[in-house]
Scaffold this motif. Structure first.
Motif, short mmCIF file in Angstrom:
data_model
loop_
_atom_site.label_atom_id
_atom_site.label_comp_id
_atom_site.label_asym_id
_atom_site.label_seq_id
_atom_site.Cartn_x
_atom_site.Cartn_y
_atom_site.Cartn_z
N LYS A 1 37.60 52.96 38.09
CA LYS A 1 37.33 51.69 37.40
C LYS A 1 37.17 51.92 35.90
O LYS A 1 37.71 51.17 35.09
CB LYS A 1 36.08 51.03 37.97
CG LYS A 1 36.33 50.42 39.32
CD LYS A 1 35.25 49.45 39.69
CE LYS A 1 35.64 48.85 41.02
NZ LYS A 1 35.30 47.48 41.14
N VAL A 2 36.44 52.95 35.52
CA VAL A 2 36.26 53.25 34.10
C VAL A 2 37.59 53.67 33.48
O VAL A 2 37.91 53.30 32.35
CB VAL A 2 35.17 54.32 33.91
CG1 VAL A 2 35.05 54.74 32.46
CG2 VAL A 2 33.84 53.83 34.43
N LEU B 1 39.63 50.55 32.89
CA LEU B 1 39.15 49.85 31.70
C LEU B 1 39.60 50.55 30.42
O LEU B 1 39.96 49.91 29.44
CB LEU B 1 37.62 49.73 31.73
CG LEU B 1 37.04 48.79 32.77
CD1 LEU B 1 35.53 48.92 32.81
CD2 LEU B 1 37.45 47.37 32.48
N HIS B 2 39.57 51.87 30.44
CA HIS B 2 40.01 52.66 29.29
C HIS B 2 41.50 52.44 29.02
O HIS B 2 41.90 52.22 27.87
CB HIS B 2 39.72 54.14 29.56
CG HIS B 2 40.15 55.07 28.48
ND1 HIS B 2 39.49 55.18 27.29
CD2 HIS B 2 41.18 55.95 28.41
CE1 HIS B 2 40.09 56.07 26.53
NE2 HIS B 2 41.13 56.57 27.20
N GLY C 1 43.37 49.86 29.96
CA GLY C 1 43.59 48.49 29.51
C GLY C 1 43.14 48.25 28.08
O GLY C 1 43.81 47.57 27.31
N ALA C 2 42.01 48.83 27.72
CA ALA C 2 41.50 48.65 26.36
C ALA C 2 42.42 49.30 25.33
O ALA C 2 42.74 48.69 24.30
CB ALA C 2 40.09 49.24 26.24
N GLY D 1 46.57 49.46 33.36
CA GLY D 1 45.11 49.49 33.36
C GLY D 1 44.47 48.57 34.39
O GLY D 1 43.66 49.03 35.21
N PRO D 2 44.81 47.28 34.42
CA PRO D 2 44.23 46.41 35.45
C PRO D 2 44.64 46.78 36.87
O PRO D 2 43.89 46.57 37.81
CB PRO D 2 44.76 45.02 35.07
CG PRO D 2 45.07 45.10 33.65
CD PRO D 2 45.50 46.51 33.39
N PHE E 1 42.35 49.54 37.84
CA PHE E 1 41.01 48.97 38.06
C PHE E 1 40.94 48.24 39.40
O PHE E 1 39.95 48.35 40.12
CB PHE E 1 40.67 48.00 36.91
CG PHE E 1 39.30 47.44 37.00
CD1 PHE E 1 38.21 48.15 36.51
CD2 PHE E 1 39.07 46.19 37.54
CE1 PHE E 1 36.94 47.63 36.59
CE2 PHE E 1 37.80 45.66 37.62
CZ PHE E 1 36.72 46.39 37.14
#
Length: 83
Positions: free
Chosen positions: A38-39, A42-43, A45-46, A74-75, A78
């Motif tokens: 999950k992290v 997020l990384h 995607g960001a 990224g998503p 996640f």
């Protein structure tokens, strides 16, 4: 702590896309030790959004395509995470 002149003289040799790619790679290596998908999602995607939102006048188009692919991957990472 490094003086700003040292950091500035280092960054003058590279464009913003190369610096962001280095920060992305180092951050990804740091997050692999956590073992959290999950992290990591997020990384990804960001940084995808950061690469997409970087002005193309100071950046190469290859980083735009990298950002688009990271913003899609990224998503997905996640959403498929188990935790």
């Amino acid at each position: 702590m490094l003086p700003l002149q040292v950091i500035d003289s280092f960054l003058l040799n590279y464009n913003i896309g190369q610096v962001l790619l280095l920060v992305f790679a180092l951050g990804t290596l740091g997050l692999l030790g956590l073992g959290s998908k999950k992290v990591l999602g997020l990384h990804l995607g960001a940084f995808g959004l950061i690469f997409v939102m970087t002005p193309q006048a100071i950046n190469s188009k290859i980083y735009l395509f990298l950002g688009l692919s990271l913003a899609i991957i990224g998503p997905m990472v996640f959403a498929t995470a188990d935790e």
